[in-house]
Design an enzyme around this catalytic site. Structure first.
Site, PDB file in Angstrom:
ATOM      1  N   CYS A  48       0.416  -1.018  -0.017  1.00  0.00           N
ATOM      2  CA  CYS A  48      -0.175   0.203  -0.178  1.00  0.00           C
ATOM      3  C   CYS A  48       0.970   1.345  -0.134  1.00  0.00           C
ATOM      4  O   CYS A  48       1.720   1.270   0.933  1.00  0.00           O
ATOM      5  CB  CYS A  48      -1.109   0.258   1.115  1.00  0.00           C
TER       6      CYS A  48
ATOM      7  N   TYR B 130      -4.979   5.737  -8.154  1.00  0.00           N
ATOM      8  CA  TYR B 130      -6.489   5.152  -7.993  1.00  0.00           C
ATOM      9  C   TYR B 130      -7.450   5.563  -9.350  1.00  0.00           C
ATOM     10  O   TYR B 130      -8.725   5.379  -8.612  1.00  0.00           O
ATOM     11  CB  TYR B 130      -6.603   5.327  -7.090  1.00  0.00           C
TER      12      TYR B 130
HETATM   13  N1  LIG Z   1      -6.477   7.864   3.085  1.00  0.00           N
HETATM   14  C1  LIG Z   1      -6.248   6.768   3.160  1.00  0.00           C
HETATM   15  C2  LIG Z   1      -6.160   5.838   2.452  1.00  0.00           C
HETATM   16  C3  LIG Z   1      -5.457   4.434   2.883  1.00  0.00           C
HETATM   17  C4  LIG Z   1      -6.307   2.863   2.321  1.00  0.00           C
HETATM   18  O1  LIG Z   1      -7.136   3.875   1.329  1.00  0.00           O
HETATM   19  N2  LIG Z   1      -5.294   2.074   2.119  1.00  0.00           N
HETATM   20  C5  LIG Z   1      -6.145   1.365   0.864  1.00  0.00           C
HETATM   21  C6  LIG Z   1      -4.328   0.348   0.679  1.00  0.00           C
HETATM   22  S1  LIG Z   1      -4.005   0.833  -0.161  1.00  0.00           S
HETATM   23  C7  LIG Z   1      -6.833  -0.087   1.515  1.00  0.00           C
HETATM   24  O2  LIG Z   1      -6.739  -0.034   3.115  1.00  0.00           O
HETATM   25  N3  LIG Z   1      -7.949  -0.344   1.418  1.00  0.00           N
HETATM   26  C8  LIG Z   1      -9.174  -1.465   1.872  1.00  0.00           C
HETATM   27  C9  LIG Z   1     -10.369  -0.658   1.303  1.00  0.00           C
HETATM   28  O3  LIG Z   1     -10.753   1.022   1.143  1.00  0.00           O
HETATM   29  O4  LIG Z   1     -11.253  -1.502   1.861  1.00  0.00           O
HETATM   30  C10 LIG Z   1      -4.168   7.194   4.344  1.00  0.00           C
HETATM   31  O5  LIG Z   1      -3.821   7.729   3.217  1.00  0.00           O
HETATM   32  O6  LIG Z   1      -4.340   6.302   4.926  1.00  0.00           O
END
Ligand SMILES: N[C@@H](CCC(=O)N[C@@H](CS)C(=O)NCC(=O)O)C(=O)O
Length: 326
Positions: A55, A183
């Site tokens: 990530c 994304y």
């Molecule tokens: N705004 C958050 C976004 C984090 C994020 O979207 N992480 C992704 C992995 S790249 C995730 O865990 N996605 C799981 C989901 O959306 O269900 C940050 O910057 O910490």
């Protein structure tokens, strides 16, 4: 996602009516402070960082921890790179070190049994109050950078006085077209939304390619948090965003300045061990069945982040603590 503490796989609010990818607001927004009387005081051995090596958001926080030498002060553990119907999972080889929970959602439920929202990495956990301090990568990066100097083994300041406004401005500027832009392209639900995302992405990459021709880093001649945010996207670009997210006008290794810049950052002490290309490709190609239904992982590209770079020709450079190897 969790809805009132229950795991649901039938809700996915990630694109709006026009096909634009929408990222949800982050729920846990408390702050650690370098103040013994704070609600969350900066202490060594108290906080734990849950990340996934795939990530890019989590990567910013792992990079800050590595560059500042906070490995002993803040523990870290990994979830599995693949994310299937049950969300982020721990594995038998790398179980949850704190509770032995099978899923990351269990950690969210420990913080809030009625939590509604996506279960994302990174997560900064307080082992004393047994709750999530924060799950917003930009804020975690800032806290590790500015509040833990007394516990850091390297004298590295990634948010230096005199550059702060510029660092904030650049982090903000690159978020929409680049960090989130890949994304927006990859998960676009309409041709128009995709076209808009890739135009903005490659315009922004062209812009930074020109700036980096005679400026060493994004905010000037010093390495800052803005560079970590940019690096986390660039280091994934050729392996996953280029093909899987259809960001294929050009690869990063085809931009001389962005590519040399990426290699310079990769070669800073501590950075290489935060990059796991295997986890990156496995995560992206296997987790998004809607983009890659057979979940096949492609062979390439064959890029080498350890090759020579030309950034020493420019004024400035990494802080002295990062100039002498591991
Ligand atoms: N705004 C958050 C976004 C984090 C994020 O979207 N992480 C992704 C992995 S790249 C995730 O865990 N996605 C799981 C989901 O959306 O269900 C940050 O910057 O910490």
């Amino acid at each position: 996602m969790l809805v009132d503490g229950e795991w649901r796989i039938d809700v996915d609010p990630s694109t709006d009516e026009s096909g634009e990818f929408q990222r949800q607001e982050t729920a846990f927004r408390d702050r650690i402070r370098d103040d013994p009387d704070a609600e969350f005081p900066a202490e060594a051995g108290r906080y734990h960082l849950y990340i996934c090596r795939a990530c890019p958001w989590a990567h910013r926080t792992a990079l800050t921890r590595a560059l500042k030498g906070l490995d002993d002060a803040i523990s870290l553990s990994l979830v599995q790179p693949e994310r299937y119907d049950q969300g982020w999972e721990f594995s038998a080889e790398q179980p949850d070190p704190l509770y032995g929970d099978p899923y990351l959602r269990d950690i969210y439920r420990r913080a809030d049994p009625d939590y509604t929202g996506r279960v994302t990495v990174p997560v900064l956990w307080d082992t004393e109050r047994e709750t999530i301090v924060n799950n917003e990568s930009e804020e975690i990066m800032r806290m590790l950078d500015t509040e833990f100097d007394r516990h850091a083994t390297r004298d590295v300041d990634l948010y230096p006085e005199g550059y702060r406004d510029e660092v904030d401005r650049v982090i903000d500027d690159i978020y929409d077209p680049i960090n989130n832009g890949v994304y927006r392209a990859g998960f676009a639900g309409s041709q128009e939304a995709y076209d808009r995302a890739v135009e903005e992405l490659f315009d922004a990459l062209d812009h930074w390619e020109a700036i980096l021709a005679d400026q060493r880093y994004l905010a000037g001649d010093v390495l800052t948090e803005a560079d970590l945010a940019m690096f986390a996207t660039l280091v994934r670009f050729d392996h996953v965003y280029h093909t899987h997210f259809k960001c294929n006008r050009r690869a990063i290794h085809e931009y001389p300045n962005l590519w040399n810049y990426t290699k310079e950052l990769y070669q800073l002490p501590g950075v290489e061990r935060t990059v796991n290309v295997d986890h990156i490709v496995r995560h992206y190609y296997r987790s998004h069945a809607e983009l890659n239904p057979k979940r096949l992982v492609p062979i390439g590209p064959d890029v080498d982040f350890t090759g020579p770079h030309d950034r020493d020709r420019l004024p400035g450079g990494p802080p002295p603590a990062l100039q002498d190897g591991e």
